[in-house]
Design an enzyme around this catalytic site. Structure first.
Site, PDB file in Angstrom:
ATOM      1  N   LYS A  94       0.844  -1.194   0.000  1.00 48.17           N
ATOM      2  CA  LYS A  94       0.000   0.000   0.000  1.00 48.17           C
ATOM      3  C   LYS A  94       0.880   1.245   0.000  1.00 48.17           C
ATOM      4  CE  LYS A  94      -4.594   0.986   1.477  1.00 48.17           C
ATOM      5  NZ  LYS A  94      -5.560   1.087   2.558  1.00 48.17           N
TER       6      LYS A  94
ATOM      7  N   TRP B 270      -3.265   0.643  -3.607  1.00 51.22           N
ATOM      8  CA  TRP B 270      -2.735  -0.727  -3.623  1.00 51.22           C
ATOM      9  C   TRP B 270      -1.867  -1.013  -4.845  1.00 51.22           C
ATOM     10  CZ3 TRP B 270      -2.765  -3.192   0.668  1.00 51.22           C
ATOM     11  CH2 TRP B 270      -3.821  -3.130   1.561  1.00 51.22           C
TER      12      TRP B 270
HETATM   13  P1  AMP Z   1      -8.661  -0.509   1.698  1.00 55.17           P
HETATM   14  O1  AMP Z   1      -9.768  -1.450   1.528  1.00 55.17           O
HETATM   15  O2  AMP Z   1      -8.038  -0.064   0.432  1.00 55.17           O
HETATM   16  O3  AMP Z   1      -8.988   0.602   2.591  1.00 55.17           O
HETATM   17  O4  AMP Z   1      -7.510  -1.277   2.477  1.00 55.17           O
HETATM   18  C1  AMP Z   1      -7.717  -1.874   3.722  1.00 55.17           C
HETATM   19  C2  AMP Z   1      -6.403  -2.364   4.232  1.00 55.17           C
HETATM   20  O5  AMP Z   1      -5.551  -1.239   4.530  1.00 55.17           O
HETATM   21  C3  AMP Z   1      -6.444  -3.153   5.510  1.00 55.17           C
HETATM   22  O6  AMP Z   1      -6.811  -4.491   5.297  1.00 55.17           O
HETATM   23  C4  AMP Z   1      -5.004  -2.988   5.981  1.00 55.17           C
HETATM   24  O7  AMP Z   1      -4.135  -3.862   5.296  1.00 55.17           O
HETATM   25  C5  AMP Z   1      -4.684  -1.562   5.590  1.00 55.17           C
HETATM   26  N1  AMP Z   1      -4.957  -0.674   6.731  1.00 55.17           N
HETATM   27  C6  AMP Z   1      -6.041   0.089   6.937  1.00 55.17           C
HETATM   28  N2  AMP Z   1      -5.924   0.787   8.087  1.00 55.17           N
HETATM   29  C7  AMP Z   1      -4.741   0.441   8.640  1.00 55.17           C
HETATM   30  C8  AMP Z   1      -4.056   0.797   9.835  1.00 55.17           C
HETATM   31  N3  AMP Z   1      -4.550   1.668  10.694  1.00 55.17           N
HETATM   32  N4  AMP Z   1      -2.846   0.220  10.075  1.00 55.17           N
HETATM   33  C9  AMP Z   1      -2.319  -0.666   9.188  1.00 55.17           C
HETATM   34  N5  AMP Z   1      -2.923  -1.034   8.043  1.00 55.17           N
HETATM   35  C10 AMP Z   1      -4.121  -0.499   7.765  1.00 55.17           C
END
Ligand code: AMP
Length: 543
Positions: A438, A443
């Site tokens: 990320k 992504w």
């Molecule tokens: P998205 O659906 O694009 O928002 O991605 C979600 C993913 O972002 C999660 O499954 C995590 O891998 C990452 N993510 C979201 N919030 C956090 C956080 N506070 N700390 C670490 N990773 C996070």
């Protein structure tokens, strides 16, 4: 026996009607590409949304039809969001930063009938328009310039649609379980996957984020929504702001530190939402100019781990509370948010700040647990580390067009994140089991990059990992084993990615190794590599 209360469903129409009637004079501001601020109100947004909805009805669009938007956060985008789901359609918010082939894929996969495209993203249409298989109408957003329109064969303007609309249009009755919004998220292998929110899940989630232990939203707030509507449904803020009747500021396409700071200070912003990359630019800007953030009370930062120094700096230098949250497109998105418990009230300041570092506690609608490889739940001791699973009414059941449920037999969804939960219920995300990187909130599929680099005739095998990066949080690094006897240069390997993926997805560097560490199934052990190269970019920068 059923309850005897009314059967009125929870729909997005309720929210915009409420804001229009009860917070009609509260401002909704929108910034255009030149930085000019256009003023509107909830009353005007509601009226224009009803006009657009009536025009969409007249066009012959039906309940359940998907209508795509390609736009930054602005007033027209907000009006479309309410108009589309309001007449019974599904607002499909499309990420313009995707590679054009991916945009074509998701438009076709969603079977979008209409596309609304902000004039700043018109380039996406050129050369790809003929590939959209189901699109019947394309409307350009932004001011209507006739000369320009004459040159854009077959495109119409959203403003024409709005002008034709009926301002007395009544929102139809909708079923709360019907779909309202569609957001795509990255798949680890292959194509993006569609997450289809229902009216009910959106309203429940908006209520949830407004609670004091989440974002603590009210009619006294002035919200700056930097998180794009095409990501995680903008943390539900487009709906929560209408629900509580707060002022809403939509920043348009310019999201640099300078623009964000000036909006915060000019518009008396009390809370803002963005990823750590944006907050870092904000801090840099403040550092440079010596400005303060007088009105700002709290910010939401999530999407990736928030660095501890950032939480400290906002608190100590600007008295701004950072709410570190964890969530996913699949969880609407809010899963956990870091706010203190009553028991923390008397802790010394330093300890209080340390408590803010992790991703926080689950809200009432999301259960969380961590499990070992066999799926056995691990203790909440702050030490045991396992796969994070979630369950609840705002969590996905299956992806768009999937026949198979994404839940296990007990209704839990595997997030692809790894973490620990402590005895107070606070979640710490420690790693990721899904093969994704990320970078700046977007992504990148490591598997896709590996497939490309393995196609280079001087590469025997390669792994691509996400490595810590101060600005982008993570950047891709290639660890490669060259074919014996060849001596590839880093540049030729990086050049090989060009035109195969979006520019920002191209890895930053290549490290050549004699042998990759392999698992018993012959795959590179990425966990070891991530550990070994964790500080690669930082160390490289420091020589
Ligand atoms: P998205 O659906 O694009 O928002 O991605 C979600 C993913 O972002 C999660 O499954 C995590 O891998 C990452 N993510 C979201 N919030 C956090 C956080 N506070 N700390 C670490 N990773 C996070």
């Amino acid at each position: 026996m059923k309850g005897n209360m009314t059967k009125i469903g929870l729909t997005t129409n309720m929210l915009i009607s409420h804001a229009e009637k009860n917070h009609g004079q509260t401002e909704v501001l929108s910034v255009d590409v030149k930085g000019d601020v256009e003023k509107s109100t909830w009353q005007k947004v509601g009226e224009r949304a009803r006009k657009i909805a009536s025009a969409l009805d007249k066009l012959g669009l039906k309940k359940g039809d998907r209508l795509g938007t390609i736009s930054p956060n602005n007033k027209e985008h907000l009006e479309l969001l309410y108009a589309i789901s309001g007449f019974g359609g599904i607002a499909h918010t499309i990420n313009p930063r995707l590679f054009p082939d991916e945009i074509v894929y998701i438009v076709n996969h969603a079977e979008d009938k209409v596309l609304f495209v902000d004039s700043s993203y018109i380039a996406i249409l050129i050369g790809h328009r003929h590939l959209f298989e189901t699109v019947e109408h394309i409307y350009l957003m932004g001011p209507k310039k006739d000369e320009f329109a004459a040159n854009m064969n077959g495109f119409k303007f959203l403003n024409d649609l709005t002008d034709d609309g009926d301002k007395n249009y009544n929102w139809p009755e909708l079923n709360e379980n019907d779909a309202a919004v569609l957001c795509y998220t990255s798949g680890t292998t292959g194509n993006p996957k569609g997450v289809l929110y229902s009216h009910k899940s959106i309203v429940v989630h908006a209520n949830l984020v407004s609670l004091p232990d989440n974002f603590n939203l009210s009619a006294r707030d002035s919200l700056l929504l930097v998180t794009p509507m095409f990501h995680v449904n903008a943390w539900g803020v487009t709906y929560a702001s209408a629900m509580v009747g707060s002022k809403l500021v939509l920043p348009g396409p310019n999201l640099d530190g300078k623009s964000v700071v000036s909006l915060i200070n000019n518009e008396n912003i009390t809370m803002s939402f963005a990823i750590p990359t944006i907050w870092e630019e904000v801090l840099e800007q403040l550092d440079k100019t010596g400005e303060k953030l007088e009105s700002l009370d709290r910010i939401l930062s999530g999407g990736t781990a928030v660095p501890e120094w950032m939480i400290r700096q906002f608190k100590n230098d600007y008295s701004v509370h950072v709410i570190h949250a964890w969530g996913m497109t699949e969880t609407s998105p809010l899963g956990t948010a870091n706010t203190p418990l009553g028991a923390h009230a008397n802790l010394p300041k330093k300890q209080k700040i340390e408590k803010m570092y992790n991703a926080g506690r689950p809200n009432w609608s999301v259960q969380i647990k961590i499990v070992d490889r066999e799926g056995i739940e691990l203790p909440r001791d702050g030490e045991s580390e396992g796969d994070l699973l979630v369950k609840g009414p705002t969590v996905i059941e299956r992806y768009l067009h999937d026949k198979q449920s994404s839940l296990d037999n007990d209704g839990w969804f595997k997030t692809g994140d790894i973490g620990k939960i402590d005895s107070e219920g606070y979640l710490e995300i420690t790693d990721r089991s899904k093969d994704l990187i990320k970078s700046g909130g977007e992504w990148i599929s490591s598997l896709e990059l590996e497939e490309i680099v393995r196609g280079h005739d001087k590469i025997h095998d390669a792994a691509v990992i996400g490595v810590d990066h101060k600005k982008w949080n993570e950047r891709p690094l290639v660890i490669a084993e060259a074919v014996k006897g060849t001596n590839p240069k880093e540049k030729e390997i990086l050049d090989f990615f060009k035109n195969k993926i979006a520019k920002w997805q191209i890895p930053d560097a290549v490290v050549f190794v004699d042998e990759l560490p392999l698992s018993s199934t012959g795959k590179p052990i990425k966990r070891d590599l991530r550990f070994e190269f964790k500080n690669y970019f930082e160390e490289k920068k420091n020589g």
